[in-house]
Scaffold this active site. Structure first.
Site, PDB file in Angstrom:
ATOM      1  N   LYS A 129     -27.464   7.504  24.361  1.00  0.00           N
ATOM      2  CA  LYS A 129     -28.655   6.916  23.848  1.00  0.00           C
ATOM      3  C   LYS A 129     -29.713   7.770  23.247  1.00  0.00           C
ATOM      4  CE  LYS A 129     -26.986   2.970  26.333  1.00  0.00           C
ATOM      5  NZ  LYS A 129     -26.927   2.414  27.861  1.00  0.00           N
ATOM      6  N   ASP A 169     -32.464  -4.127  26.118  1.00  0.00           N
ATOM      7  CA  ASP A 169     -31.241  -4.550  26.252  1.00  0.00           C
ATOM      8  C   ASP A 169     -30.952  -6.066  26.072  1.00  0.00           C
ATOM      9  OD1 ASP A 169     -29.082  -2.901  26.830  1.00  0.00           O
ATOM     10  OD2 ASP A 169     -29.435  -2.757  29.243  1.00  0.00           O
ATOM     11  N   GLN A 226     -30.029   1.859  33.015  1.00  0.00           N
ATOM     12  CA  GLN A 226     -28.968   2.048  32.872  1.00  0.00           C
ATOM     13  C   GLN A 226     -27.923   1.455  34.190  1.00  0.00           C
ATOM     14  OE1 GLN A 226     -27.257   3.378  30.231  1.00  0.00           O
ATOM     15  NE2 GLN A 226     -25.327   2.607  31.056  1.00  0.00           N
TER      16      GLN A 226
END
Ligand code: NAP
Length: 305
Positions: A56, A123, A100
Site C-alpha cells: 500500500k 476501505d 489493517q
C-alpha cells in the site's frame, strides 16, 4: 471451447489507476496546497499484514499520495488505539485512514473500523458508507468490489492495456440485461459487489453456502463473481460459454500454490474474459484504496468527484 478469453491483468490495470490518480493529484495538489494523505495503521507483526501494508505504501508513492505510517505493538491498549484513530480523524492532512485487519486478539477489528470518521474511510467498510451504497448515495465504496467493477469495465471494453492507458480510456460498461451471480455474501466483498452490480443495472443473484444447485445457478450467469474462499470451487462446466469470470478468492493449496475460487484452466476455456489468481483482483484492491483516498480528498476540499 470458445475463442481465447481476454485475460484481465490486475497489475496492468492497477498501473492505469496509478497514472490516472497521479495526473489528478498533479492538478489538484497545487490548488489545495497539499497532496492527499493516507494513514496506514498496522498493529502487531502479522507477516501477511506487513506485506500488504508495504504494498500500500509503495502504490501510494507511485500515485503521489502522502502516507502516514503508524506502527503499533501487538499489546497496544484499546485506549491507545482509540486515541490514535481519534487523532487521525481530526488531522486535516489525512484524507484516508486504513486500519489493517485482522487486529491481534483481543482487539475487535469491526469495533475500531467503526471509529474511523466515515468521510476518511479508505476501505469503504464503515457501516454508514455501506448503508449509503445501499441507498445509491455517494460515499467511499469497498475497495475489492470497486476493483471488480473496474475489471468488468475492462472486460466489456475493446481496450488493450498499455503503458499510457488511464481509467478515462475505459468506458463504464452497460450491464443492463446482463445476469450476474455473486458467490459469497460477506460484508467485505459479496454484498457490496452485488449492490455495485445492481447499481449498474445488472440482474443480480447472491449465492452462498445454502444455495441449492449452485452449478445450475452459475451456468445461467453472464457475469460470475466468486468471493468464497474455497479453492477452485467453481468448475469449468459451471460457466456459461462467453461469460465473464471475476475471481476474488485467494487461497493457498497444500503445496503452497496461490489459487482462486475458480478452476482457472477449465473456466478459461469457456469464458470471454477471466481474472488470473494471483495478479487479478488482488492488485486492484490496493489501487482502489488509493482511489478512495483521492476521492475523500476531493470531497473534503469541495472538489466535485
Ligand atoms: P467470507 O467472509 O469467509 O465469506 C465467504 C462467503 O462464501 C460466505 O458468504 C459463504 O456463505 C460463502 N461460501 C462458503 N462456502 C461456500 C460454498 N461451498 N458454496 C457457496 N458459497 C460458499 O470471505 P470473504 O472475506 O468474502 O473472502 C472471500 C475470498 O476472497 C477469500 O478467499 C479471501 O481471501 C478473498 N479476498 C480477496 C481479496 C482481494 O483483494 N483479492 C479481498 C478480500 C477477500 P455463507 O454466508 O452461507 O456462510
Amino acid at each position: 471451447m470458445t475463442d481465447a478469453p481476454k485475460i484481465l491483468d490486475g497489475k496492468k490495470l492497477s498501473q492505469a489507476v496509478a497514472r490516472t490518480l497521479n495526473k489528478k493529484i498533479n492538478t489538484l495538489a497545487p490548488t489545495v496546497g497539499r497532496p492527499p494523505g493516507l494513514a496506514v495503521i498496522l498493529v502487531g507483526e502479522n507477516p501477511a499484514s506487513k506485506t500488504y501494508v508495504a504494498a500500500k505504501h509503495r502504490f501510494a508513492k507511485e500515485c503521489g499520495v502522502r502516507t502516514f505510517d503508524i506502527k503499533l505493538p501487538d499489546n497496544v491498549s484499546e485506549r491507545e488505539l482509540t486515541q490514535v484513530i481519534n487523532d487521525l480523524n481530526t488531522n486535516i492532512e489525512v484524507d484516508g485512514i486504513l486500519l489493517q485487519l485482522p487486529l491481534p486478539k483481543p482487539l475487535d477489528g469491526a469495533h475500531f473500523t467503526r471509529m474511523i470518521a466515515p468521510e476518511k474511510d479508505a476501505d469503504g467498510l464503515h457501516p454508514l458508507n455501506q448503508g449509503l451504497l445501499m441507498q445509491g448515495l455517494p460515499a467511499p465504496r469497498s475497495c475489492t468490489p470497486l476493483g471488480v467493477m473496474t475489471m468488468l469495465d475492462l472486460a466489456l471494453s475493446n481496450i488493450s492495456l498499455n503503458d499510457t492507458t488511464t481509467l478515462e480510456d475505459i468506458p463504464l460498461a452497460s450491464l443492463a440485461g446482463k445476469s450476474a451471480i455473486v458467490i459469497g455474501r460477506s460484508q467485505l466483498v459479496g454484498k457490496p459487489v452485488g449492490f455495485l452490480l445492481l447499481e449498474r443495472n445488472a440482474t443480480v443473484t447472491f449465492a452462498h453456502s445454502k444455495t441449492h444447485d449452485l452449478p445450475a445457478v452459475c451456468r445461467a450467469a453472464d457475469i460470475v463473481v466468486a468471493a468464497v474462499g474455497v479453492p477452485r470451487l467453481v468448475k469449468g462446466e459451471w460457466i456459461k460459454p462467453g461469460a465473464i469470470v471475476l475471481d476474488v478468492g485467494i487461497n493457498r493449496t497444500d503445496d503452497g500454490k496461490l489459487v482462486g475460487d475458480v478452476d482457472y484452466d477449465a473456466a478459461a476455456s469457456l469464458a470471454s474474459a477471466i481474472t488470473p489468481v494471483p495478479g487479478g483482483v488482488g492488485p486492484m484492491t490496493v489501487a482502489m484504496l488509493m482511489s478512495n483516498t483521492v476521492e475523500n480528498f476531493e470531497r473534503r476540499n469541495g472538489i466535485q468527484v
